[in-house]
Design a protein around this motif. Structure first.
Motif, PDB file in Angstrom:
ATOM      1  N   SER A  81       0.817  -1.215   0.000  1.00  0.00           N
ATOM      2  CA  SER A  81       0.000   0.000   0.000  1.00  0.00           C
ATOM      3  C   SER A  81       0.847   1.260   0.000  1.00  0.00           C
ATOM      4  O   SER A  81       0.548   2.223  -0.703  1.00  0.00           O
ATOM      5  N   VAL A  82       1.914   1.263   0.784  1.00  0.00           N
ATOM      6  CA  VAL A  82       2.719   2.475   0.851  1.00  0.00           C
ATOM      7  C   VAL A  82       3.452   2.708  -0.469  1.00  0.00           C
ATOM      8  O   VAL A  82       3.616   3.860  -0.909  1.00  0.00           O
ATOM      9  N   LEU A  83       3.865   1.640  -1.136  1.00  0.00           N
ATOM     10  CA  LEU A  83       4.509   1.818  -2.443  1.00  0.00           C
ATOM     11  C   LEU A  83       3.507   2.368  -3.453  1.00  0.00           C
ATOM     12  O   LEU A  83       3.817   3.272  -4.231  1.00  0.00           O
ATOM     13  N   SER A  84       2.293   1.811  -3.453  1.00  0.00           N
ATOM     14  CA  SER A  84       1.255   2.288  -4.363  1.00  0.00           C
ATOM     15  C   SER A  84       0.866   3.728  -4.046  1.00  0.00           C
ATOM     16  O   SER A  84       0.695   4.556  -4.950  1.00  0.00           O
ATOM     17  N   TYR A  85       0.752   4.038  -2.767  1.00  0.00           N
ATOM     18  CA  TYR A  85       0.320   5.372  -2.338  1.00  0.00           C
ATOM     19  C   TYR A  85       1.349   6.443  -2.710  1.00  0.00           C
ATOM     20  O   TYR A  85       0.988   7.525  -3.191  1.00  0.00           O
ATOM     21  N   THR A  86       2.615   6.154  -2.496  1.00  0.00           N
ATOM     22  CA  THR A  86       3.653   7.144  -2.774  1.00  0.00           C
ATOM     23  C   THR A  86       3.879   7.335  -4.276  1.00  0.00           C
ATOM     24  O   THR A  86       4.354   8.383  -4.706  1.00  0.00           O
ATOM     25  N   ARG A  87       3.523   6.324  -5.075  1.00  0.00           N
ATOM     26  CA  ARG A  87       3.670   6.449  -6.523  1.00  0.00           C
ATOM     27  C   ARG A  87       2.452   7.081  -7.194  1.00  0.00           C
ATOM     28  O   ARG A  87       2.518   7.503  -8.341  1.00  0.00           O
ATOM     29  N   THR A  92      -5.632  11.443  -2.845  1.00  0.00           N
ATOM     30  CA  THR A  92      -5.730  10.318  -1.914  1.00  0.00           C
ATOM     31  C   THR A  92      -7.098   9.650  -2.012  1.00  0.00           C
ATOM     32  O   THR A  92      -7.207   8.419  -1.943  1.00  0.00           O
ATOM     33  N   ARG A  93      -8.129  10.457  -2.215  1.00  0.00           N
ATOM     34  CA  ARG A  93      -9.486   9.907  -2.326  1.00  0.00           C
ATOM     35  C   ARG A  93      -9.594   8.969  -3.529  1.00  0.00           C
ATOM     36  O   ARG A  93     -10.217   7.906  -3.434  1.00  0.00           O
ATOM     37  N   ALA A  94      -9.001   9.348  -4.646  1.00  0.00           N
ATOM     38  CA  ALA A  94      -9.043   8.491  -5.833  1.00  0.00           C
ATOM     39  C   ALA A  94      -8.266   7.199  -5.599  1.00  0.00           C
ATOM     40  O   ALA A  94      -8.697   6.120  -6.015  1.00  0.00           O
ATOM     41  N   TRP A  95      -7.132   7.314  -4.936  1.00  0.00           N
ATOM     42  CA  TRP A  95      -6.329   6.112  -4.633  1.00  0.00           C
ATOM     43  C   TRP A  95      -7.120   5.159  -3.748  1.00  0.00           C
ATOM     44  O   TRP A  95      -7.172   3.952  -4.009  1.00  0.00           O
ATOM     45  N   LEU A  96      -7.748   5.695  -2.711  1.00  0.00           N
ATOM     46  CA  LEU A  96      -8.531   4.860  -1.809  1.00  0.00           C
ATOM     47  C   LEU A  96      -9.726   4.243  -2.524  1.00  0.00           C
ATOM     48  O   LEU A  96     -10.053   3.068  -2.321  1.00  0.00           O
ATOM     49  N   GLY A  97     -10.383   5.023  -3.365  1.00  0.00           N
ATOM     50  CA  GLY A  97     -11.543   4.515  -4.083  1.00  0.00           C
ATOM     51  C   GLY A  97     -11.207   3.313  -4.946  1.00  0.00           C
ATOM     52  O   GLY A  97     -11.956   2.327  -4.985  1.00  0.00           O
ATOM     53  N   THR A  98     -10.071   3.363  -5.624  1.00  0.00           N
ATOM     54  CA  THR A  98      -9.645   2.256  -6.481  1.00  0.00           C
ATOM     55  C   THR A  98      -9.377   0.996  -5.667  1.00  0.00           C
ATOM     56  O   THR A  98      -9.810  -0.109  -6.026  1.00  0.00           O
ATOM     57  N   VAL A 151      -8.312  -0.406   7.583  1.00  0.00           N
ATOM     58  CA  VAL A 151      -6.862  -0.254   7.733  1.00  0.00           C
ATOM     59  C   VAL A 151      -6.265   0.426   6.497  1.00  0.00           C
ATOM     60  O   VAL A 151      -5.403   1.313   6.601  1.00  0.00           O
ATOM     61  N   THR A 152      -6.729   0.029   5.324  1.00  0.00           N
ATOM     62  CA  THR A 152      -6.235   0.637   4.087  1.00  0.00           C
ATOM     63  C   THR A 152      -6.558   2.124   4.043  1.00  0.00           C
ATOM     64  O   THR A 152      -5.749   2.945   3.597  1.00  0.00           O
ATOM     65  N   CYS A 158      -0.682   6.203   8.531  1.00  0.00           N
ATOM     66  CA  CYS A 158       0.394   5.249   8.824  1.00  0.00           C
ATOM     67  C   CYS A 158       1.710   5.712   8.202  1.00  0.00           C
ATOM     68  O   CYS A 158       2.781   5.543   8.793  1.00  0.00           O
ATOM     69  N   VAL A 159       1.618   6.302   7.016  1.00  0.00           N
ATOM     70  CA  VAL A 159       2.816   6.814   6.345  1.00  0.00           C
ATOM     71  C   VAL A 159       3.441   7.939   7.170  1.00  0.00           C
ATOM     72  O   VAL A 159       4.668   7.978   7.365  1.00  0.00           O
ATOM     73  N   ARG A 160       2.622   8.825   7.677  1.00  0.00           N
ATOM     74  CA  ARG A 160       3.151   9.924   8.499  1.00  0.00           C
ATOM     75  C   ARG A 160       3.788   9.389   9.771  1.00  0.00           C
ATOM     76  O   ARG A 160       4.868   9.846  10.177  1.00  0.00           O
ATOM     77  N   ALA A 161       3.126   8.428  10.410  1.00  0.00           N
ATOM     78  CA  ALA A 161       3.670   7.867  11.646  1.00  0.00           C
ATOM     79  C   ALA A 161       4.990   7.163  11.389  1.00  0.00           C
ATOM     80  O   ALA A 161       5.946   7.297  12.162  1.00  0.00           O
ATOM     81  N   ALA A 162       5.058   6.399  10.293  1.00  0.00           N
ATOM     82  CA  ALA A 162       6.297   5.693   9.973  1.00  0.00           C
ATOM     83  C   ALA A 162       7.417   6.661   9.634  1.00  0.00           C
ATOM     84  O   ALA A 162       8.583   6.425   9.977  1.00  0.00           O
ATOM     85  N   GLY A 163       7.079   7.756   8.967  1.00  0.00           N
ATOM     86  CA  GLY A 163       8.094   8.745   8.629  1.00  0.00           C
ATOM     87  C   GLY A 163       8.719   9.381   9.856  1.00  0.00           C
ATOM     88  O   GLY A 163       9.897   9.720   9.856  1.00  0.00           O
ATOM     89  N   ARG A 164       7.921   9.520  10.914  1.00  0.00           N
ATOM     90  CA  ARG A 164       8.430  10.143  12.139  1.00  0.00           C
ATOM     91  C   ARG A 164       9.082   9.144  13.089  1.00  0.00           C
ATOM     92  O   ARG A 164      10.092   9.448  13.727  1.00  0.00           O
TER      93      ARG A 164
END
Length: 394
Positions: A81-87, A92-98, A151-152, A158-164
């Motif tokens: 998910s994080v690879l797909s999200y960052t690419r 974000t709404r369109a990514w989640l919808g798909t 969760v998705t 989750c990305v923000r938390a992992a970055g910090r």
């Protein structure tokens, strides 16, 4: 050109074969676990009811440790998910919808089909109790999809938390589950309302997903992976030996405590150990899957992920329901309380797998976009699915 050769030729060079291999392994553990650890009994009216060999054979509990691989599934889900999200270049709404549509279509399909099947089977003479049992089994694995959808949807956070925080981003989730477990199992358990356990559902399954997000952002290396493996294993042992958690990772009929619904701290300990092992074995698994003969099945399994998840119980029922009209059939409609049942059930597994392949040939279409479905068709499927859900959960 053979199918294996075509799959190999179409695989991009950058494809992370190890992650796909881990996902395939976790996927196959779901039907295998349900087929091995779930049985039936036959009542005087010829109806089948759920039963479990775990009620009789305590030594089966370690089997559930191996087959409970949802931690791996959520780990890999977070990584992908994080690879797909960052690419993703859109919103974000369109990514989640798909992603949500990709998960929702197969669920809508299986529940709509079963909504039609129930009255047809009843008219053909299948007992109502058998249909209730079947409906329960079909719905049983679908809770996972609902949790995975939530969760998705939390991926950006989750990305923000992992970055910090890196790997430590999962620590508050572990702590939250530990606090709830202490309240419901500790010295003040009698004063704690039963609904409190529901608070473990989201952090319990988000834990491994958050680890996967941190892994995808390269915030977990070998040192952190070793810490997850050893720390998770130590916590798992302590919870079993010192705090007397139930040994089985799945629910056992008649037991008052369960580790999986909702997840207990033992589930997170196992997920941590599994995640650490998976990260450490990634390179070795990736090299192994460079072999086309091993890689091709992994691709096929991943392309049919939701079909396997949604229809594997139907495959088992496709064998057990007709057998119930014949009376007691070893490994199918006899109580799972003898060693002979275990041997017989193992012999039935190839039939279950074959039926799943046959069903999947037609059900696979639910995973693809419904480009030819009209609004009326989608509405009808939604109404049928809702009706089946009410029937199954009622």
């Amino acid at each position: 050109m053979t199918l294996t050769a075509r799959i190999e030729a179409r695989t991009p060079a950058h494809r992370d074969r190890a992650v796909d291999g881990l996902r395939a392994l976790a996927l196959l553990a779901v039907p295998t676990g349900h087929w091995l650890l779930g049985g039936f009994t036959l009542d005087g009216d010829g109806a089948i009811h759920n039963a479990s060999p775990l009620s009789t054979f305590g030594f089966f509990a370690p089997v559930s440790w191996v087959l409970q691989m949802l931690g791996i599934f959520f780990l890999v889900g977070g990584y992908a998910s994080v690879l797909s999200y960052t690419r993703h270049t859109g919103s974000t709404r369109a990514w989640l919808g798909t992603r949500l549509a990709r998960l929702g279509r197969p669920v809508l399909g299986v529940t709509a089909v079963w909504a039609v099947l129930v009255p047809v089977l009843y008219a053909l003479g299948v007992p109502g109790d058998t249909l209730r049992t079947g409906a329960t089994l079909v719905v049983q694995p679908l809770w996972f999809v609902g949790v995975y959808l939530v969760v998705t949807a939390l991926t950006p956070y989750c990305v923000r938390a992992a970055g910090r925080l890196g790997a430590w981003a999962a620590a508050p989730l572990l702590g939250s589950v530990a606090v709830v477990d202490f309240l419901r199992y500790g010295p003040f358990a009698e004063a704690v309302p039963s609904w409190l356990s529901v608070l473990n559902i989201l952090p319990g399954w988000l834990f491994a997903y958050q680890l996967g997000v941190s892994w995808g952002l390269r915030r977990i290396g070998r040192r952190q992976a070793w810490a997850l493996l050893l720390g998770g294993a130590a916590l798992f042992a302590a919870l079993l030996l010192a705090f007397h958690y139930p040994a089985s990772m799945v629910g056992v009929p008649g037991e008052t405590r369960t580790n999986s619904h909702p997840p207990s701290l033992l589930v997170l300990a196992l997920a941590a150990a599994q995640s650490g092992a998976a990260i450490l074995l990634r390179d070795r698994l990736g090299r192994l899957l460079r072999r086309p003969a091993l890689w091709a099945p992994v691709v096929v399994i991943n392309l049919s992920a939701m079909t396997i998840l949604c229809w594997h119980q139907t495959a088992m029922l496709a064998a057990a329901v007709p057998a119930s009209f014949l009376g007691p059939v070893a490994g199918l409609t006899t109580a799972p309380d003898t060693l002979g049942w275990i041997v017989a059930r193992l012999a039935w597994l190839p039939l279950f797998a074959g039926l799943l392949l046959l069903i999947g040939r037609y059900a696979r279409g639910f995973e693809t976009p419904w480009t030819h479905a009209t609004a009326a068709h989608r509405s009808a499927a939604g109404l049928l699915a809702a009706g089946f859900a009410v029937y199954a959960l009622g």
